[in-house]
Design a protein around this motif. Sequence first.
Motif, PDB file in Angstrom:
ATOM      1  N   GLU A   1      19.860  36.677  57.317  1.00  0.00           N
ATOM      2  CA  GLU A   1      19.131  37.942  57.428  1.00  0.00           C
ATOM      3  C   GLU A   1      18.724  38.452  56.053  1.00  0.00           C
ATOM      4  O   GLU A   1      17.607  38.946  55.858  1.00  0.00           O
ATOM      5  CB  GLU A   1      19.988  38.978  58.158  1.00  0.00           C
ATOM      6  CG  GLU A   1      19.256  40.243  58.500  1.00  0.00           C
ATOM      7  CD  GLU A   1      20.097  41.244  59.267  1.00  0.00           C
ATOM      8  OE1 GLU A   1      19.613  42.371  59.472  1.00  0.00           O
ATOM      9  OE2 GLU A   1      21.239  40.914  59.671  1.00  0.00           O
ATOM     10  N   ALA A   2      19.621  38.310  55.089  1.00  0.00           N
ATOM     11  CA  ALA A   2      19.314  38.719  53.718  1.00  0.00           C
ATOM     12  C   ALA A   2      18.154  37.907  53.162  1.00  0.00           C
ATOM     13  O   ALA A   2      17.195  38.464  52.608  1.00  0.00           O
ATOM     14  CB  ALA A   2      20.553  38.555  52.838  1.00  0.00           C
TER      15      ALA A   2
ATOM     16  N   LYS B   1      19.858  38.505  62.742  1.00  0.00           N
ATOM     17  CA  LYS B   1      20.643  39.713  63.018  1.00  0.00           C
ATOM     18  C   LYS B   1      21.379  39.565  64.348  1.00  0.00           C
ATOM     19  O   LYS B   1      22.563  39.882  64.454  1.00  0.00           O
ATOM     20  CB  LYS B   1      19.718  40.932  63.047  1.00  0.00           C
ATOM     21  CG  LYS B   1      20.425  42.232  63.207  1.00  0.00           C
ATOM     22  CD  LYS B   1      19.445  43.391  63.099  1.00  0.00           C
ATOM     23  CE  LYS B   1      20.199  44.695  63.048  1.00  0.00           C
ATOM     24  NZ  LYS B   1      19.362  45.791  62.609  1.00  0.00           N
TER      25      LYS B   1
ATOM     26  N   ARG C   1      16.381  46.173  52.423  1.00  0.00           N
ATOM     27  CA  ARG C   1      17.238  45.589  53.467  1.00  0.00           C
ATOM     28  C   ARG C   1      17.917  44.329  52.970  1.00  0.00           C
ATOM     29  O   ARG C   1      19.098  44.089  53.264  1.00  0.00           O
ATOM     30  CB  ARG C   1      16.420  45.325  54.726  1.00  0.00           C
ATOM     31  CG  ARG C   1      16.088  46.635  55.441  1.00  0.00           C
ATOM     32  CD  ARG C   1      15.126  46.526  56.590  1.00  0.00           C
ATOM     33  NE  ARG C   1      15.414  45.470  57.532  1.00  0.00           N
ATOM     34  CZ  ARG C   1      14.584  45.121  58.503  1.00  0.00           C
ATOM     35  NH1 ARG C   1      13.434  45.737  58.647  1.00  0.00           N
ATOM     36  NH2 ARG C   1      14.897  44.152  59.330  1.00  0.00           N
TER      37      ARG C   1
ATOM     38  N   GLU D   1      26.443  43.174  51.703  1.00  0.00           N
ATOM     39  CA  GLU D   1      27.337  43.032  52.865  1.00  0.00           C
ATOM     40  C   GLU D   1      27.953  41.641  52.899  1.00  0.00           C
ATOM     41  O   GLU D   1      29.123  41.478  53.236  1.00  0.00           O
ATOM     42  CB  GLU D   1      26.543  43.292  54.142  1.00  0.00           C
ATOM     43  CG  GLU D   1      27.349  43.224  55.411  1.00  0.00           C
ATOM     44  CD  GLU D   1      26.525  43.475  56.651  1.00  0.00           C
ATOM     45  OE1 GLU D   1      26.871  42.900  57.704  1.00  0.00           O
ATOM     46  OE2 GLU D   1      25.523  44.217  56.595  1.00  0.00           O
ATOM     47  N   TRP D   2      27.186  40.636  52.537  1.00  0.00           N
ATOM     48  CA  TRP D   2      27.639  39.252  52.541  1.00  0.00           C
ATOM     49  C   TRP D   2      28.562  38.959  51.358  1.00  0.00           C
ATOM     50  O   TRP D   2      29.303  37.991  51.345  1.00  0.00           O
ATOM     51  CB  TRP D   2      26.415  38.338  52.527  1.00  0.00           C
ATOM     52  CG  TRP D   2      26.679  36.875  52.635  1.00  0.00           C
ATOM     53  CD1 TRP D   2      27.591  36.245  53.446  1.00  0.00           C
ATOM     54  CD2 TRP D   2      26.015  35.845  51.921  1.00  0.00           C
ATOM     55  NE1 TRP D   2      27.511  34.880  53.280  1.00  0.00           N
ATOM     56  CE2 TRP D   2      26.545  34.604  52.345  1.00  0.00           C
ATOM     57  CE3 TRP D   2      24.998  35.844  50.974  1.00  0.00           C
ATOM     58  CZ2 TRP D   2      26.109  33.385  51.852  1.00  0.00           C
ATOM     59  CZ3 TRP D   2      24.558  34.625  50.490  1.00  0.00           C
ATOM     60  CH2 TRP D   2      25.120  33.417  50.921  1.00  0.00           C
TER      61      TRP D   2
ATOM     62  N   LYS E   1      21.942  43.614  52.733  1.00  0.00           N
ATOM     63  CA  LYS E   1      22.540  42.460  53.419  1.00  0.00           C
ATOM     64  C   LYS E   1      23.229  41.517  52.434  1.00  0.00           C
ATOM     65  O   LYS E   1      24.292  40.978  52.744  1.00  0.00           O
ATOM     66  CB  LYS E   1      21.492  41.716  54.242  1.00  0.00           C
ATOM     67  CG  LYS E   1      21.043  42.493  55.462  1.00  0.00           C
ATOM     68  CD  LYS E   1      22.221  42.728  56.388  1.00  0.00           C
ATOM     69  CE  LYS E   1      21.918  43.714  57.469  1.00  0.00           C
ATOM     70  NZ  LYS E   1      23.074  43.927  58.359  1.00  0.00           N
TER      71      LYS E   1
ATOM     72  N   VAL F   1      24.477  37.044  58.431  1.00  0.00           N
ATOM     73  CA  VAL F   1      24.123  38.024  57.404  1.00  0.00           C
ATOM     74  C   VAL F   1      23.379  37.370  56.246  1.00  0.00           C
ATOM     75  O   VAL F   1      22.395  37.924  55.734  1.00  0.00           O
ATOM     76  CB  VAL F   1      25.380  38.774  56.899  1.00  0.00           C
ATOM     77  CG1 VAL F   1      25.031  39.754  55.800  1.00  0.00           C
ATOM     78  CG2 VAL F   1      26.065  39.487  58.053  1.00  0.00           C
TER      79      VAL F   1
END
Length: 90
Positions: free
Chosen positions: A38-39, A30, A64, A71-72, A68, A35
């Motif tokens: 993080e995922a 993070k 979460r 988001e990616w 993520k 990303v």
Amino acid sequence: LYLLQAEEQFCSRNFERAETLYDAAISSSKMHKFVNEEALANELAGHFYLETGRRNKSVHYFSRAFDKYNEWGAVAKASALTEYLDESER
């Protein structure tokens, strides 16, 4: 490196250390704005908590990871995680 160490500790059944390392992997990725990492760290932490009998905690990490991955732009990967989420978490 944290994520690899977390997985190693999980396989060695050193669960306390694994928890710390999963969280370190998530925080580090993070902080560096990775990303995708993080995922993945959240997803693997979710599996860790699920496998160690902590379903409620696993849902938090899977949720979460879902966010993520979306988001990616890995929408298909995010969709694959929905089986681990409660209806209210989607």
